[in-house]
Write an enzyme that holds these catalytic residues in place. Structure first.
Site, PDB file in Angstrom:
ATOM      1  N   ARG A   1      -7.940 -84.737  16.911  1.00 46.53           N
ATOM      2  CA  ARG A   1      -8.212 -86.180  16.953  1.00 46.53           C
ATOM      3  C   ARG A   1      -6.912 -86.887  16.605  1.00 46.53           C
ATOM      4  NH1 ARG A   1     -13.189 -89.853  14.780  1.00 46.53           N
ATOM      5  NH2 ARG A   1     -14.083 -88.867  16.615  1.00 46.53           N
TER       6      ARG A   1
ATOM      7  N   HIS B   1     -12.577 -90.231  24.823  1.00 46.90           N
ATOM      8  CA  HIS B   1     -13.438 -89.560  23.834  1.00 46.90           C
ATOM      9  C   HIS B   1     -14.454 -88.713  24.621  1.00 46.90           C
ATOM     10  CE1 HIS B   1     -15.308 -88.574  20.178  1.00 46.90           C
ATOM     11  NE2 HIS B   1     -15.772 -89.733  19.780  1.00 46.90           N
TER      12      HIS B   1
ATOM     13  N   GLN C   1     -17.838 -87.282  23.140  1.00 47.52           N
ATOM     14  CA  GLN C   1     -18.852 -88.306  22.890  1.00 47.52           C
ATOM     15  C   GLN C   1     -19.682 -88.576  24.149  1.00 47.52           C
ATOM     16  OE1 GLN C   1     -19.496 -90.345  19.917  1.00 47.52           O
ATOM     17  NE2 GLN C   1     -21.316 -90.647  21.182  1.00 47.52           N
TER      18      GLN C   1
ATOM     19  N   ASP D   1     -19.819 -99.940  21.175  1.00 47.36           N
ATOM     20  CA  ASP D   1     -18.846 -99.242  20.331  1.00 47.36           C
ATOM     21  C   ASP D   1     -18.216-100.321  19.448  1.00 47.36           C
ATOM     22  OD1 ASP D   1     -16.862 -97.571  19.288  1.00 47.36           O
ATOM     23  OD2 ASP D   1     -15.719 -97.415  21.155  1.00 47.36           O
TER      24      ASP D   1
ATOM     25  N   CYS E   1     -22.101 -95.186  19.810  1.00 46.66           N
ATOM     26  CA  CYS E   1     -21.454 -93.914  19.453  1.00 46.66           C
ATOM     27  C   CYS E   1     -21.324 -93.766  17.942  1.00 46.66           C
ATOM     28  CB  CYS E   1     -20.100 -93.800  20.132  1.00 46.66           C
ATOM     29  SG  CYS E   1     -18.979 -95.154  19.751  1.00 46.66           S
TER      30      CYS E   1
ATOM     31  N   ARG F   1     -24.434 -84.666  19.190  1.00 45.22           N
ATOM     32  CA  ARG F   1     -23.024 -84.271  19.129  1.00 45.22           C
ATOM     33  C   ARG F   1     -22.934 -82.787  18.758  1.00 45.22           C
ATOM     34  NH1 ARG F   1     -19.140 -88.027  18.270  1.00 45.22           N
ATOM     35  NH2 ARG F   1     -17.863 -86.314  19.057  1.00 45.22           N
TER      36      ARG F   1
HETATM   37  N1   CP Z   1     -18.714 -91.215  17.315  1.00 44.55           N
HETATM   38  C1   CP Z   1     -17.777 -90.550  16.615  1.00 44.55           C
HETATM   39  O1   CP Z   1     -16.887 -89.917  17.164  1.00 44.55           O
HETATM   40  O2   CP Z   1     -17.945 -90.609  15.268  1.00 44.55           O
HETATM   41  P1   CP Z   1     -16.865 -90.138  14.177  1.00 44.55           P
HETATM   42  O3   CP Z   1     -15.684 -91.065  14.318  1.00 44.55           O
HETATM   43  O4   CP Z   1     -17.582 -90.291  12.871  1.00 44.55           O
HETATM   44  O5   CP Z   1     -16.476 -88.721  14.463  1.00 44.55           O
HETATM   45  N1  NVA Z   2     -13.453 -96.623  19.938  1.00 46.84           N
HETATM   46  C1  NVA Z   2     -13.711 -96.096  18.629  1.00 46.84           C
HETATM   47  C2  NVA Z   2     -14.582 -94.881  18.702  1.00 46.84           C
HETATM   48  C3  NVA Z   2     -15.024 -94.353  17.366  1.00 46.84           C
HETATM   49  C4  NVA Z   2     -15.837 -93.108  17.490  1.00 46.84           C
HETATM   50  C5  NVA Z   2     -12.390 -95.766  17.947  1.00 46.84           C
HETATM   51  O1  NVA Z   2     -11.486 -95.255  18.608  1.00 46.84           O
HETATM   52  O2  NVA Z   2     -12.250 -96.038  16.746  1.00 46.84           O
END
Ligand code: CP
Ligand code: NVA
Length: 298
Positions: free
Chosen positions: A101, A128, A131, A217, A257, A285
């Protein structure tokens, strides 16, 4: 060697295979006949916060017989400037797979290239993918199929989550509508490159009509905190609320999400009245991450 770096690069047949595997894994949780990650250690290398992605991968890896190592980028030399390609070449000699990540999409691409171990994009600024695979699975469970449905994304239409939705719509049979104010719409070149049945508008009132899914989101994605004030002003109103749900198709799903900011991109009322869908989406997930892992190592 297989990786999951983006939905852009994932063929429709592989998406179908992952969703089918997830169904079996969900149905057989706690009594899996096979443990394909036995004797393997996977690393989670995270430069941004996470609850769902981290926990679902850590639990999923263990349930598939493997071990997981959580490595915050702040605690390893990567955070002090060691190049991603050197980090990858070291970890590739020790780990059996990596889940990353981070900010730049190029970093996960470089890790996969130099690490030479199966690599998963657990969120970048560009995509993502895990997701949206879990979201497609949830829509299948709740509505029977995503085929022929209309999914309407409301909010920051230019961030990672809607971009992965764009790539899903480019290869699967559903309509994607993105309701976002002009500065937060995906680039027209991206929409043109993707193809598929995609509508982008700033008219939320018309976008929600007849939709099978309203999806949101956060308005301020990780890394965008400096723009908070501007984003809250620009995105005000691009929210899932009961008035918009009434204009959607009968039985429409509200999805998010997570994490959710009540009163901003979704109302508390919708969060609570659609909690079963939204938290099943979060639970899924886990099942879908396990399917991704099985698909990668088979
Ligand atoms: N939706 C999602 O990816 O959640 P987190 O940021 O908690 O992993
Ligand atoms: N768009 C958001 C998604 C979080 C799961 C971010 O990047 O923070």
């Amino acid at each position: 060697m297989k990786h999951l770096l983006s939905l852009e690069a994932l063929p429709a047949a592989d998406i179908a295979e992952i969703l089918t595997l997830a169904k079996t894994l969900k149905a057989t949780r706690g009594r899996h006949a096979e443990h394909p990650l036995k004797n393997q250690c996977w690393g989670l290398i995270f430069s941004k916060s996470s609850t769902r992605t981290r926990v679902s991968f850590e639990v999923g890896i263990r349930e598939l017989g493997g071990d997981a190592l959580f490595l915050s980028a702040h605690d390893i030399q990567l955070g002090r400037g060691e190049p991603i390609k050197d980090t990858a070449r070291v970890m590739g000699r020790m780990l059996h797979g990596a889940i990353i990540r981070t900010f730049a999409q190029q970093d996960v691409e470089d890790f996969a290239h130099y690490g030479n171990i199966p690599t998963i994009n657990a969120l970048t600024d560009a995509e993502h993918p895990c997701q949206i695979l879990a979201d497609l699975f949830t829509i299948q469970e709740k509505l029977g199929t995503y085929q022929g449905k209309t999914v309407t994304f409301i909010g920051d239409g230019a961030c990672n989550v809607p971009i992965s939705w764009i790539w899903a719509a480019s290869k699967l049979d559903f309509q994607l509508r993105i309701a976002a104010p002009k500065p937060f719409q995906p680039a027209p070149e991206l929409i043109a490159r993707a193809g598929g049945d995609i509508v982008v508008t700033d008219d939320i009132e018309s976008a929600v009509v007849g939709s099978d899914v309203l999806y949101s989101d956060v308005w301020v994605s990780m890394g965008m905190e400096k723009e908070t004030e501007y984003r809250l002003a620009q995105l005000a109103g691009y929210q899932i609320n009961s008035a918009f749900l009434k204009k959607a198709a009968p039985g429409a799903l509200a999805m998010h999400c997570l994490p959710a900011y009540r009163g901003k991109e979704i109302t508390d009322e919708v969060m609570e009245s659609h909690a079963d869908t939204i938290f099943t989406q979060a639970e899924n997930r886990l099942h879908v991450q396990k399917a991704i892992l099985c698909w990668l190592v088979k």
